[in-house]
Design a protein around this motif. Structure first.
Motif, PDB file in Angstrom:
ATOM      1  N   ASP A  71       0.829  -1.196   0.000  1.00 27.48           N
ATOM      2  CA  ASP A  71       0.000   0.000   0.000  1.00 27.48           C
ATOM      3  C   ASP A  71       0.871   1.257   0.000  1.00 27.48           C
ATOM      4  O   ASP A  71       1.880   1.330   0.702  1.00 27.48           O
ATOM      5  CB  ASP A  71      -0.906   0.025   1.229  1.00 27.48           C
ATOM      6  N   TRP A  72       0.462   2.246  -0.773  1.00 28.83           N
ATOM      7  CA  TRP A  72       1.170   3.523  -0.817  1.00 28.83           C
ATOM      8  C   TRP A  72       1.002   4.264   0.504  1.00 28.83           C
ATOM      9  O   TRP A  72       1.961   4.659   1.131  1.00 28.83           O
ATOM     10  CB  TRP A  72       0.676   4.353  -1.998  1.00 28.83           C
ATOM     11  N   ARG A  73      -0.226   4.432   0.921  1.00 32.81           N
ATOM     12  CA  ARG A  73      -0.540   5.034   2.218  1.00 32.81           C
ATOM     13  C   ARG A  73      -1.759   4.314   2.767  1.00 32.81           C
ATOM     14  O   ARG A  73      -2.501   3.690   2.036  1.00 32.81           O
ATOM     15  CB  ARG A  73      -0.815   6.531   2.065  1.00 32.81           C
ATOM     16  N   ALA A  74      -1.984   4.438   4.057  1.00 37.39           N
ATOM     17  CA  ALA A  74      -3.005   3.638   4.741  1.00 37.39           C
ATOM     18  C   ALA A  74      -4.420   4.221   4.681  1.00 37.39           C
ATOM     19  O   ALA A  74      -5.303   3.719   5.344  1.00 37.39           O
ATOM     20  CB  ALA A  74      -2.602   3.449   6.200  1.00 37.39           C
ATOM     21  N   PHE A  75      -4.642   5.252   3.890  1.00 39.41           N
ATOM     22  CA  PHE A  75      -5.967   5.862   3.807  1.00 39.41           C
ATOM     23  C   PHE A  75      -6.739   5.312   2.610  1.00 39.41           C
ATOM     24  O   PHE A  75      -6.158   4.998   1.574  1.00 39.41           O
ATOM     25  CB  PHE A  75      -5.840   7.386   3.696  1.00 39.41           C
ATOM     26  N   ASP A  76      -8.065   5.214   2.751  1.00 40.72           N
ATOM     27  CA  ASP A  76      -8.902   4.628   1.707  1.00 40.72           C
ATOM     28  C   ASP A  76      -8.698   5.258   0.340  1.00 40.72           C
ATOM     29  O   ASP A  76      -8.728   4.575  -0.676  1.00 40.72           O
ATOM     30  CB  ASP A  76     -10.388   4.742   2.091  1.00 40.72           C
ATOM     31  N   TYR A  78      -6.222   6.146  -1.160  1.00 42.14           N
ATOM     32  CA  TYR A  78      -5.017   5.689  -1.861  1.00 42.14           C
ATOM     33  C   TYR A  78      -5.085   4.218  -2.260  1.00 42.14           C
ATOM     34  O   TYR A  78      -4.081   3.650  -2.675  1.00 42.14           O
ATOM     35  CB  TYR A  78      -3.790   5.899  -0.971  1.00 42.14           C
ATOM     36  N   ARG A  79      -6.247   3.596  -2.157  1.00 43.36           N
ATOM     37  CA  ARG A  79      -6.350   2.149  -2.347  1.00 43.36           C
ATOM     38  C   ARG A  79      -6.011   1.667  -3.755  1.00 43.36           C
ATOM     39  O   ARG A  79      -5.800   0.477  -3.965  1.00 43.36           O
ATOM     40  CB  ARG A  79      -7.735   1.659  -1.939  1.00 43.36           C
ATOM     41  N   THR A  81      -3.343   2.797  -5.390  1.00 43.81           N
ATOM     42  CA  THR A  81      -1.938   3.130  -5.592  1.00 43.81           C
ATOM     43  C   THR A  81      -1.062   2.244  -4.711  1.00 43.81           C
ATOM     44  O   THR A  81      -1.370   2.022  -3.542  1.00 43.81           O
ATOM     45  CB  THR A  81      -1.687   4.613  -5.238  1.00 43.81           C
ATOM     46  N   GLU A  83       3.198   1.252  -3.694  1.00 38.62           N
ATOM     47  CA  GLU A  83       4.620   1.599  -3.750  1.00 38.62           C
ATOM     48  C   GLU A  83       5.394   0.290  -3.820  1.00 38.62           C
ATOM     49  O   GLU A  83       5.039  -0.683  -3.154  1.00 38.62           O
ATOM     50  CB  GLU A  83       5.040   2.384  -2.517  1.00 38.62           C
ATOM     51  N   THR A 160       6.407   8.153 -10.527  1.00 42.28           N
ATOM     52  CA  THR A 160       5.104   7.490 -10.611  1.00 42.28           C
ATOM     53  C   THR A 160       4.869   6.952 -12.010  1.00 42.28           C
ATOM     54  O   THR A 160       5.424   7.444 -12.999  1.00 42.28           O
ATOM     55  CB  THR A 160       3.951   8.455 -10.257  1.00 42.28           C
TER      56      THR A 160
END
Length: 175
Positions: A71-76, A78-79, A81, A83, A160
């Protein structure tokens, strides 16, 4: 060379590649090397999260490199995306192993319905920057002196790559 999902038998090779990068490069911004139980737990966590860990196996069965995404970041929001990371054994760099691993990893991300892939690369890692440009990644920015290793400040280049041409998140894939 065979690109496949990592197995328990690959963990010694993965650990050795990781530890070499920690000890000798600025590709990994950690100071401490890891042991086999650490990599075993890492592989288990990746699998439980549904994230691939791919290895490139040489003809003799040894691990020549590995790659994964998470996961790129833990917020919905960003689902769509991810890394990624890709590492090749030091004595085999420049021979196309990183390219093959990345092509397979990009295909996995697409099949998982991901829309974008992010790379965070130390600014002095010319080989990795060239590899990512060759794969269609674009430079998105540089974060100056956000890391440190070997007694120096390190810059982080973000790159990216879009993985599909969906016009919106609710079209042609997961929402």
């Amino acid at each position: 060379m065979l690109i496949c999902d990592a197995e328990e038998r690959d963990l010694d090779g993965i650990t050795a590649i990781y530890n070499h990068a920690v000890a000798h490069t600025t590709a990994i911004w950690n100071d401490a090397q890891v042991d086999l139980p650490n990599r075993r737990a890492w592989l288990k966590a990746r699998r439980e999260a549904g994230h691939p860990v791919l290895v490139a196996r040489a003809e003799d069965g040894t691990v020549a490199g590995y790659a994964s995404f998470g996961d790129w970041r833990a917020f919905d929001g960003y689902r769509h995306t991810v890394e990624h990371s890709v590492y090749v054994r030091a004595d085999l760099r420049g021979g196309g192993i990183g390219l093959a691993l990345m092509q397979a990893l990009i295909a996995r991300a697409r099949s998982a319905g991901k829309h974008a892939m992010v790379a965070g690369i130390e600014a002095g890692n010319a080989g990795s920057l060239r590899l990512h440009e060759r794969l269609g990644f674009e430079r998105a920015g540089v974060l100056r002196e956000v890391g440190t290793k070997f007694g120096q400040w390190l810059d982080l280049v973000f790159m990216t790559r879009r993985l599909d041409d969906r016009p919106g998140p609710g079209t042609g894939g997961t929402s």
